[in-house]
Design an enzyme around this catalytic site. Structure first.
Site, mmCIF file in Angstrom:
data_model
loop_
_atom_site.group_PDB
_atom_site.id
_atom_site.type_symbol
_atom_site.label_atom_id
_atom_site.label_comp_id
_atom_site.label_asym_id
_atom_site.label_seq_id
_atom_site.Cartn_x
_atom_site.Cartn_y
_atom_site.Cartn_z
ATOM 1 N N HIS A 57 0.844 -1.184 0.000
ATOM 2 C CA HIS A 57 0.000 0.000 0.000
ATOM 3 C C HIS A 57 0.891 1.251 0.000
ATOM 4 O O HIS A 57 2.110 1.165 0.145
ATOM 5 C CB HIS A 57 -0.951 0.002 1.217
HETATM 6 P P1 TYD Z 1 -1.473 -2.890 7.720
HETATM 7 O O1 TYD Z 1 -1.048 -1.473 7.794
HETATM 8 O O2 TYD Z 1 -2.194 -3.349 6.492
HETATM 9 O O3 TYD Z 1 -0.198 -3.830 7.929
HETATM 10 P P2 TYD Z 1 1.084 -3.992 6.979
HETATM 11 O O4 TYD Z 1 1.597 -2.616 6.703
HETATM 12 O O5 TYD Z 1 2.022 -4.785 7.765
HETATM 13 O O6 TYD Z 1 0.638 -4.698 5.751
HETATM 14 O O7 TYD Z 1 -2.321 -3.201 9.012
HETATM 15 C C1 TYD Z 1 -2.766 -4.508 9.309
HETATM 16 C C2 TYD Z 1 -3.994 -4.397 10.204
HETATM 17 O O8 TYD Z 1 -3.694 -3.739 11.430
HETATM 18 C C3 TYD Z 1 -5.133 -3.615 9.561
HETATM 19 O O9 TYD Z 1 -6.346 -4.287 9.858
HETATM 20 C C4 TYD Z 1 -5.115 -2.290 10.269
HETATM 21 C C5 TYD Z 1 -4.497 -2.600 11.617
HETATM 22 N N1 TYD Z 1 -3.675 -1.494 12.106
HETATM 23 C C6 TYD Z 1 -4.131 -0.711 13.144
HETATM 24 O O10 TYD Z 1 -5.228 -0.923 13.702
HETATM 25 N N2 TYD Z 1 -3.350 0.308 13.604
HETATM 26 C C7 TYD Z 1 -2.137 0.580 13.034
HETATM 27 O O11 TYD Z 1 -1.441 1.527 13.464
HETATM 28 C C8 TYD Z 1 -1.680 -0.231 11.939
HETATM 29 C C9 TYD Z 1 -0.355 0.027 11.280
HETATM 30 C C10 TYD Z 1 -2.484 -1.251 11.507
#
Ligand code: TYD
Length: 142
Positions: A57
């Site tokens: 992303h």
């Molecule tokens: P995501 O940012 O997609 O993880 P990565 O960057 O590792 O792919 O986040 C994964 C899940 O965690 C998503 O459901 C959102 C949640 N999340 C939070 O609730 N707070 C946060 O600060 C972050 C980074 C993620």
């Protein structure tokens, strides 16, 4: 580490502080090593699946610095025009990721821990999770 060929990112090297005692201390302060006020810290651990792929992303407003504070992983950066892979395996070496930078993380070593310092509180609406939408946003911005 090779210099970065991708826009909207940069290398952040924390000065490893050694004072004769065992251990190394690395410090990150806002507006010093980190180019923003840190509003959120999160870390990713227990990465046991060798096929794991995280990230995939970009952000509209949130800016981040990512560190590998244990083990190693490969970070792929994509500014919408150029892509580059960066191997992170030093706890004092971080990558600054500005807005509109598609990024993903993979090839995690055993016991790998990713630490992320973020400029904004969590906001699901700040994510660009569709690659075509990301390309369009980059294209429209120029
Ligand atoms: P995501 O940012 O997609 O993880 P990565 O960057 O590792 O792919 O986040 C994964 C899940 O965690 C998503 O459901 C959102 C949640 N999340 C939070 O609730 N707070 C946060 O600060 C972050 C980074 C993620």
């Amino acid at each position: 580490m090779k210099s970065l060929q991708v826009n909207n990112c940069g290398i952040i090297e924390l000065n490893p502080l050694k004072d004769g005692r065992d251990g190394v201390l690395a410090v990150a302060e806002c507006y010093k090593q980190i180019p923003f006020e840190i509003r959120r810290v999160y870390y990713i651990y227990n990465l046991n699946d060798t096929e794991a792929l995280r990230g995939m992303h970009a952000h509209k407003h949130n800016r981040q610095v990512i560190f590998c504070i244990n083990g190693s992983f490969t970070l792929t950066l994509d500014d919408g025009v150029r892509q580059q892979e960066v191997f992170l395996d030093r706890p004092n070496l971080g990558i600054y990721m500005d807005v509109r930078l598609w990024h993903s993380m993979r090839d995690f070593s055993q016991n790998c821990i990713l630490l992320v310092l973020a400029s904004d509180l969590y906001d699901a609406d700040d994510y660009i999770r569709d690659y075509n939408e990301f390309k369009k946003i980059v294209h429209d911005f120029v």
